[in-house]
Write a protein that holds these residues in place. Structure first.
Motif, mmCIF file in Angstrom:
data_model
loop_
_atom_site.group_PDB
_atom_site.id
_atom_site.type_symbol
_atom_site.label_atom_id
_atom_site.label_comp_id
_atom_site.label_asym_id
_atom_site.label_seq_id
_atom_site.Cartn_x
_atom_site.Cartn_y
_atom_site.Cartn_z
ATOM 1 N N MET A 1 -34.998 23.020 -9.130
ATOM 2 C CA MET A 1 -36.340 22.490 -9.322
ATOM 3 C C MET A 1 -36.268 21.239 -10.202
ATOM 4 O O MET A 1 -35.586 21.200 -11.207
ATOM 5 C CB MET A 1 -37.209 23.564 -9.967
ATOM 6 N N ALA A 2 -36.977 20.206 -9.819
ATOM 7 C CA ALA A 2 -36.955 18.958 -10.572
ATOM 8 C C ALA A 2 -37.736 19.106 -11.866
ATOM 9 O O ALA A 2 -38.772 19.746 -11.919
ATOM 10 C CB ALA A 2 -37.569 17.832 -9.732
ATOM 11 N N LYS A 3 -37.195 18.484 -12.902
ATOM 12 C CA LYS A 3 -37.903 18.531 -14.176
ATOM 13 C C LYS A 3 -38.972 17.452 -14.207
ATOM 14 O O LYS A 3 -38.871 16.437 -13.532
ATOM 15 C CB LYS A 3 -36.930 18.382 -15.340
ATOM 16 N N LYS A 4 -40.007 17.701 -14.990
ATOM 17 C CA LYS A 4 -41.091 16.741 -15.123
ATOM 18 C C LYS A 4 -40.602 15.494 -15.852
ATOM 19 O O LYS A 4 -39.834 15.573 -16.797
ATOM 20 C CB LYS A 4 -42.256 17.355 -15.911
ATOM 21 N N SER A 5 -41.064 14.355 -15.405
ATOM 22 C CA SER A 5 -40.671 13.097 -16.018
ATOM 23 C C SER A 5 -41.417 12.897 -17.339
ATOM 24 O O SER A 5 -42.588 13.227 -17.454
ATOM 25 C CB SER A 5 -40.997 11.939 -15.085
ATOM 26 N N THR A 6 -40.703 12.364 -18.306
ATOM 27 C CA THR A 6 -41.335 12.016 -19.572
ATOM 28 C C THR A 6 -41.690 10.531 -19.591
ATOM 29 O O THR A 6 -42.227 10.043 -20.571
ATOM 30 C CB THR A 6 -40.403 12.342 -20.761
ATOM 31 N N GLN A 7 -41.397 9.843 -18.493
ATOM 32 C CA GLN A 7 -41.726 8.432 -18.395
ATOM 33 C C GLN A 7 -43.189 8.253 -18.025
ATOM 34 O O GLN A 7 -43.782 9.103 -17.364
ATOM 35 C CB GLN A 7 -40.864 7.755 -17.330
ATOM 36 N N THR A 8 -43.731 7.123 -18.445
ATOM 37 C CA THR A 8 -45.101 6.800 -18.065
ATOM 38 C C THR A 8 -45.143 6.441 -16.578
ATOM 39 O O THR A 8 -44.110 6.169 -15.956
ATOM 40 C CB THR A 8 -45.641 5.606 -18.873
ATOM 41 N N PHE A 9 -46.341 6.418 -16.036
ATOM 42 C CA PHE A 9 -46.544 6.023 -14.645
ATOM 43 C C PHE A 9 -45.955 4.634 -14.407
ATOM 44 O O PHE A 9 -45.243 4.411 -13.415
ATOM 45 C CB PHE A 9 -48.048 6.044 -14.338
ATOM 46 N N GLU A 10 -46.202 3.730 -15.323
ATOM 47 C CA GLU A 10 -45.717 2.358 -15.183
ATOM 48 C C GLU A 10 -44.197 2.296 -15.220
ATOM 49 O O GLU A 10 -43.577 1.528 -14.481
ATOM 50 C CB GLU A 10 -46.321 1.460 -16.277
ATOM 51 N N GLN A 11 -43.576 3.102 -16.088
ATOM 52 C CA GLN A 11 -42.119 3.144 -16.155
ATOM 53 C C GLN A 11 -41.534 3.702 -14.865
ATOM 54 O O GLN A 11 -40.509 3.219 -14.380
ATOM 55 C CB GLN A 11 -41.660 3.989 -17.343
ATOM 56 N N GLN A 12 -42.195 4.698 -14.318
ATOM 57 C CA GLN A 12 -41.734 5.268 -13.057
ATOM 58 C C GLN A 12 -41.830 4.244 -11.922
ATOM 59 O O GLN A 12 -40.920 4.142 -11.099
ATOM 60 C CB GLN A 12 -42.536 6.520 -12.702
ATOM 61 N N LEU A 13 -42.922 3.479 -11.885
ATOM 62 C CA LEU A 13 -43.063 2.446 -10.860
ATOM 63 C C LEU A 13 -41.980 1.380 -11.002
ATOM 64 O O LEU A 13 -41.415 0.924 -9.997
ATOM 65 C CB LEU A 13 -44.441 1.791 -10.931
ATOM 66 N N ALA A 14 -41.687 1.009 -12.236
ATOM 67 C CA ALA A 14 -40.642 0.012 -12.472
ATOM 68 C C ALA A 14 -39.286 0.536 -11.985
ATOM 69 O O ALA A 14 -38.522 -0.196 -11.344
ATOM 70 C CB ALA A 14 -40.575 -0.362 -13.952
ATOM 71 N N ARG A 15 -38.993 1.793 -12.266
ATOM 72 C CA ARG A 15 -37.726 2.380 -11.813
ATOM 73 C C ARG A 15 -37.699 2.445 -10.291
ATOM 74 O O ARG A 15 -36.670 2.156 -9.668
ATOM 75 C CB ARG A 15 -37.534 3.774 -12.425
ATOM 76 N N LEU A 16 -38.827 2.783 -9.689
ATOM 77 C CA LEU A 16 -38.895 2.835 -8.235
ATOM 78 C C LEU A 16 -38.629 1.455 -7.630
ATOM 79 O O LEU A 16 -37.915 1.337 -6.629
ATOM 80 C CB LEU A 16 -40.266 3.365 -7.806
ATOM 81 N N GLU A 17 -39.159 0.413 -8.244
ATOM 82 C CA GLU A 17 -38.901 -0.953 -7.773
ATOM 83 C C GLU A 17 -37.420 -1.286 -7.879
ATOM 84 O O GLU A 17 -36.852 -1.941 -6.985
ATOM 85 C CB GLU A 17 -39.735 -1.954 -8.561
ATOM 86 N N GLU A 18 -36.770 -0.847 -8.965
ATOM 87 C CA GLU A 18 -35.326 -1.065 -9.120
ATOM 88 C C GLU A 18 -34.552 -0.372 -8.007
ATOM 89 O O GLU A 18 -33.611 -0.943 -7.438
ATOM 90 C CB GLU A 18 -34.840 -0.516 -10.467
ATOM 91 N N ILE A 19 -34.939 0.861 -7.724
ATOM 92 C CA ILE A 19 -34.258 1.634 -6.679
ATOM 93 C C ILE A 19 -34.411 0.954 -5.324
ATOM 94 O O ILE A 19 -33.431 0.788 -4.586
ATOM 95 C CB ILE A 19 -34.800 3.078 -6.644
ATOM 96 N N VAL A 20 -35.631 0.535 -5.007
ATOM 97 C CA VAL A 20 -35.878 -0.124 -3.720
ATOM 98 C C VAL A 20 -35.046 -1.401 -3.608
ATOM 99 O O VAL A 20 -34.423 -1.662 -2.574
ATOM 100 C CB VAL A 20 -37.383 -0.416 -3.532
ATOM 101 N N ALA A 21 -35.006 -2.190 -4.664
ATOM 102 C CA ALA A 21 -34.227 -3.421 -4.642
ATOM 103 C C ALA A 21 -32.745 -3.119 -4.418
ATOM 104 O O ALA A 21 -32.064 -3.799 -3.637
ATOM 105 C CB ALA A 21 -34.423 -4.194 -5.945
ATOM 106 N N HIS A 22 -32.248 -2.087 -5.085
ATOM 107 C CA HIS A 22 -30.842 -1.714 -4.939
ATOM 108 C C HIS A 22 -30.551 -1.227 -3.521
ATOM 109 O O HIS A 22 -29.540 -1.602 -2.922
ATOM 110 C CB HIS A 22 -30.485 -0.644 -5.970
ATOM 111 N N LEU A 23 -31.436 -0.413 -2.981
ATOM 112 C CA LEU A 23 -31.243 0.089 -1.619
ATOM 113 C C LEU A 23 -31.352 -1.037 -0.597
ATOM 114 O O LEU A 23 -30.628 -1.040 0.411
ATOM 115 C CB LEU A 23 -32.258 1.193 -1.303
ATOM 116 N N ASP A 24 -32.242 -2.006 -0.839
ATOM 117 C CA ASP A 24 -32.396 -3.132 0.079
ATOM 118 C C ASP A 24 -31.127 -3.969 0.172
ATOM 119 O O ASP A 24 -30.833 -4.537 1.225
ATOM 120 C CB ASP A 24 -33.566 -4.024 -0.331
ATOM 121 N N LYS A 25 -30.393 -4.046 -0.941
ATOM 122 C CA LYS A 25 -29.127 -4.797 -0.923
ATOM 123 C C LYS A 25 -28.151 -4.174 0.069
ATOM 124 O O LYS A 25 -27.429 -4.892 0.755
ATOM 125 C CB LYS A 25 -28.492 -4.823 -2.307
ATOM 126 N N GLY A 26 -28.115 -2.842 0.086
ATOM 127 C CA GLY A 26 -27.254 -2.147 1.030
ATOM 128 C C GLY A 26 -25.776 -2.226 0.726
ATOM 129 O O GLY A 26 -24.950 -1.941 1.587
#
Length: 65
Positions: A1-26
């Motif tokens: 089971m995944a643990k709850k994030s202690t990051q703010t909504f904005e921090q989570q969005l920023a991390r998601l943007e990082e992940i997308v950018a990294h995946l887009d590089k391929g």
């Protein structure tokens, strides 16, 4: 089971943007890309839950007004 994030909504969005950018590089190994994808899905779920709760709060406030 995944643990709850202690990051703010904005921090989570920023991390998601990082992940997308990294995946887009391929240019990462397949296993690394799968791990990032899984993290992105978990963050997306957490953000969706936050938005759903915020919408409910707004609805409740609108009903009071």
């Amino acid at each position: 089971m995944a643990k709850k994030s202690t990051q703010t909504f904005e921090q989570q969005l920023a991390r998601l943007e990082e992940i997308v950018a990294h995946l887009d590089k391929g240019d990462a190994a397949m296993e690394d890309m799968l791990t990032l994808y899984e993290e992105g899905i978990a963050i997306t779920k957490s953000c969706r839950e936050f938005i759903d709760k915020a919408e409910q709060r707004i609805t409740n406030l609108a009903d009071i007004a």
